[in-house]
Enzyme design. Structure first.
Site, PDB file in Angstrom:
ATOM      1  N   ASP A  64       0.823  -1.209   0.000  1.00  0.00           N
ATOM      2  CA  ASP A  64       0.000   0.000   0.000  1.00  0.00           C
ATOM      3  C   ASP A  64       0.858   1.259   0.000  1.00  0.00           C
ATOM      4  O   ASP A  64       0.509   2.257  -0.624  1.00  0.00           O
ATOM      5  CB  ASP A  64      -0.937  -0.007   1.206  1.00  0.00           C
ATOM      6  CG  ASP A  64      -1.862   1.187   1.205  1.00  0.00           C
ATOM      7  OD1 ASP A  64      -2.544   1.417   0.187  1.00  0.00           O
ATOM      8  OD2 ASP A  64      -1.904   1.913   2.216  1.00  0.00           O
ATOM      9  N   ASP A  67       2.680   1.448  -3.818  1.00  0.00           N
ATOM     10  CA  ASP A  67       1.979   1.667  -5.086  1.00  0.00           C
ATOM     11  C   ASP A  67       1.964   3.137  -5.498  1.00  0.00           C
ATOM     12  O   ASP A  67       2.235   3.469  -6.654  1.00  0.00           O
ATOM     13  CB  ASP A  67       0.571   1.060  -5.088  1.00  0.00           C
ATOM     14  CG  ASP A  67      -0.331   1.584  -3.985  1.00  0.00           C
ATOM     15  OD1 ASP A  67       0.067   2.478  -3.226  1.00  0.00           O
ATOM     16  OD2 ASP A  67      -1.462   1.057  -3.883  1.00  0.00           O
ATOM     17  N   ASP A  85      -6.849   1.825  -5.890  1.00  0.00           N
ATOM     18  CA  ASP A  85      -6.151   1.959  -4.606  1.00  0.00           C
ATOM     19  C   ASP A  85      -7.135   2.261  -3.491  1.00  0.00           C
ATOM     20  O   ASP A  85      -7.143   1.593  -2.449  1.00  0.00           O
ATOM     21  CB  ASP A  85      -5.092   3.059  -4.710  1.00  0.00           C
ATOM     22  CG  ASP A  85      -4.279   3.197  -3.432  1.00  0.00           C
ATOM     23  OD1 ASP A  85      -3.827   2.171  -2.900  1.00  0.00           O
ATOM     24  OD2 ASP A  85      -4.116   4.338  -2.959  1.00  0.00           O
ATOM     25  N   ASP A  89      -8.167  -0.499  -0.699  1.00  0.00           N
ATOM     26  CA  ASP A  89      -7.794  -0.153   0.678  1.00  0.00           C
ATOM     27  C   ASP A  89      -8.949  -0.420   1.632  1.00  0.00           C
ATOM     28  O   ASP A  89      -8.753  -0.898   2.753  1.00  0.00           O
ATOM     29  CB  ASP A  89      -7.385   1.322   0.785  1.00  0.00           C
ATOM     30  CG  ASP A  89      -5.978   1.589   0.294  1.00  0.00           C
ATOM     31  OD1 ASP A  89      -5.258   0.630  -0.064  1.00  0.00           O
ATOM     32  OD2 ASP A  89      -5.596   2.783   0.244  1.00  0.00           O
TER      33      ASP A  89
END
Length: 192
Positions: A64, A67, A85, A89
C-alpha cells in the site's frame, strides 16, 4: 501523525519503488498484490496462524505504501489507479479488522470498529470531493489503524488475549473519536 512518519519513510520506500519501477511492475499490480497479501492475512487469521498473519499484514501494508510511490516515479498516476487503490484499501481495512472475530474478540465491537474505520475513510473521500483537505485530520488515520492491528496481534502473541483486548478497546474508542473529529471539521467548513 502517520503523515509525518510517511514523509520520513520515503527515504526507505523510494529506493524500493525505484527498483520495482525498473522491473516494470506497475502501481496497479502492486495495489493488487496488497489485496492478495491481505487475503492471505485473513486466511491465516482464520487458521489462527498469527505469526504468518502478521507477516502478511506487514507485506500488504508495504504494498500500500509502495503503489503510490511507484506511480509517482513512473509518472503513471491515473484515475483508474486512484479508484483501485482507494477501493481495495477499504477491502483490506475490512479484512484486517474483521479478522479479530477469529481470535474471539466481541463480534459486535469488531463490527463497530470496521464500520467506524470505513466511515473515517468515507468522510475523507467525500470531503476531498467537496474540495476540503482531510489528510492529517483526526487522531487515527489509516496508517495508525494498520499499526494498531499489528500491535494488537503482537500483544496477543507475546502477552495475552486480555491485554490485546484492552488495546482493541482503545482502538475502537479512537476510531469513534476520529469519526467525530472529521465529521465536525467538514460540517463546520461547509456551514460557513
Amino acid at each position: 501523525m502517520i503523515t509525518k512518519i510517511r514523509r520520513q519513510s520515503k527515504r526507505i520506500l523510494t529506493p524500493i519503488a525505484k527498483f520495482l519501477a525498473k522491473l516494470h511492475i506497475t502501481p496497479n499490480y502492486i495495489t493488487l498484490f496488497g489485496l492478495i497479501f491481505s487475503l492471505l492475512y485473513f486466511f491465516e487469521m482464520m487458521l489462527s496462524n498469527l505469526i504468518f498473519s502478521i507477516i502478511f499484514l506487514i507485506i500488504s501494508a508495504l504494498m500500500d505504501a509502495l503503489d503510490g510511490e511507484v506511480a509517482r516515479i513512473l509518472n503513471k498516476s491515473s484515475n483508474l489507479g486512484s479508484f483501485l487503490d482507494s477501493t481495495l484499501d477499504r477491502v483490506e481495512d475490512t479484512l484486517y479488522i474483521s479478522s479479530f472475530i477469529f481470535i474471539n474478540f466481541p463480534s459486535v465491537l469488531v463490527v463497530l470498529s470496521v464500520g467506524f474505520s470505513l466511515i473515517i475513510s468515507y468522510i475523507r473521500a467525500k470531503a476531498d470531493a467537496l474540495g476540503l483537505k482531510m489528510e492529517g485530520r483526526g487522531i487515527i488515520e489509516r496508517g495508525e489503524r494498520i499499526i494498531f492491528v499489528f500491535i494488537i496481534l503482537l500483544v496477543y502473541i507475546i502477552f495475552s488475549k486480555e491485554v490485546s483486548l484492552y488495546i482493541f478497546y482503545l482502538f475502537l474508542v479512537l476510531t469513534l473519536i476520529t469519526v467525530i473529529q472529521r465529521f465536525y471539521v467538514v460540517y463546520s467548513a461547509l456551514r460557513k
